[in-house]
Design a protein around this motif. Sequence first.
Motif, PDB file in Angstrom:
ATOM      1  N   LYS A   1     -82.986 -22.236 -24.799  1.00 13.83           N
ATOM      2  CA  LYS A   1     -82.849 -21.995 -23.368  1.00 13.83           C
ATOM      3  C   LYS A   1     -81.393 -22.143 -22.948  1.00 13.83           C
ATOM      4  CE  LYS A   1     -87.411 -23.231 -21.552  1.00 13.83           C
ATOM      5  NZ  LYS A   1     -88.124 -24.030 -20.536  1.00 13.83           N
TER       6      LYS A   1
ATOM      7  N   ASP B   1     -81.518 -20.425 -17.753  1.00  6.79           N
ATOM      8  CA  ASP B   1     -82.967 -20.593 -17.928  1.00  6.79           C
ATOM      9  C   ASP B   1     -83.435 -21.924 -17.355  1.00  6.79           C
ATOM     10  OD1 ASP B   1     -83.292 -18.146 -19.293  1.00  6.79           O
ATOM     11  OD2 ASP B   1     -82.788 -19.084 -21.216  1.00  6.79           O
TER      12      ASP B   1
ATOM     13  N   ARG C   1     -83.526 -21.762 -13.627  1.00  9.81           N
ATOM     14  CA  ARG C   1     -84.755 -21.098 -13.158  1.00  9.81           C
ATOM     15  C   ARG C   1     -85.942 -22.049 -13.255  1.00  9.81           C
ATOM     16  NH1 ARG C   1     -83.087 -16.619 -16.624  1.00  9.81           N
ATOM     17  NH2 ARG C   1     -81.930 -15.080 -15.398  1.00  9.81           N
TER      18      ARG C   1
END
Length: 224
Positions: free
Chosen positions: A41, A45, A48
């Motif tokens: 990740k 990421d 988010r």
Amino acid sequence: MRITDWPIDSRPRERLLTGGARTLSDAELLALFLRTGVAGKSAVDIGRDLIVRFGSLRNLFDASLGDFSSVQGIGPAKYAVLHAALELGRRMHQEELSQGDVMKTPSCVRDFLGRSLSHSGHETFAVMFLDVRNRMLGYEEMFRGTLTQASVYPREVVKASLARNAAGVILAHNHPSGDPSPSGADHVLTRSLQQALALVDVKVHDHFIVAGKLSYSFSEHGHL
């Protein structure tokens, strides 16, 4: 894929430098604070994931360290960095309010009080002290707990105003319930403070109730 492996014109930092911070999404802005991702990740990421987990930036900044750390790749160090950024924003607004007539910038006052009070999980009563030109001399959170006429002492507000040689004040407190509507006790408290401060020629310009993103102004509703 790591952000360093992305095309240069897709990386958040480079996009900010060329197009400005407003061109970045919430997740990308968070990624710049997080700096690094974890296996599988990127920092974007994780940004988010944080927004999905908490639903909004407001909820994210309101989260406890324990809740914040429940997201993979997040710990005390990143929590501290984000809250330092939040405090810097609050201090920037405080600096702005100290340089000009705060009554001409009500949105800035609302934003400052929102940053200062909306994250408290308990009721907090605060005072903005103003000089004769309505510039902010100082800000103090004076009382905590259930706020009533009995728990907020007018004499202490008067003493603090005189100590700063204030010509006026803006009162504020928060409603952790999320409803900014004033209670009967809020109206009684406002009148009591207005009367006490009038004895020493200190004007109450407004009383704000902050509840998350919402706020209520006694002055705008004709109660002052």
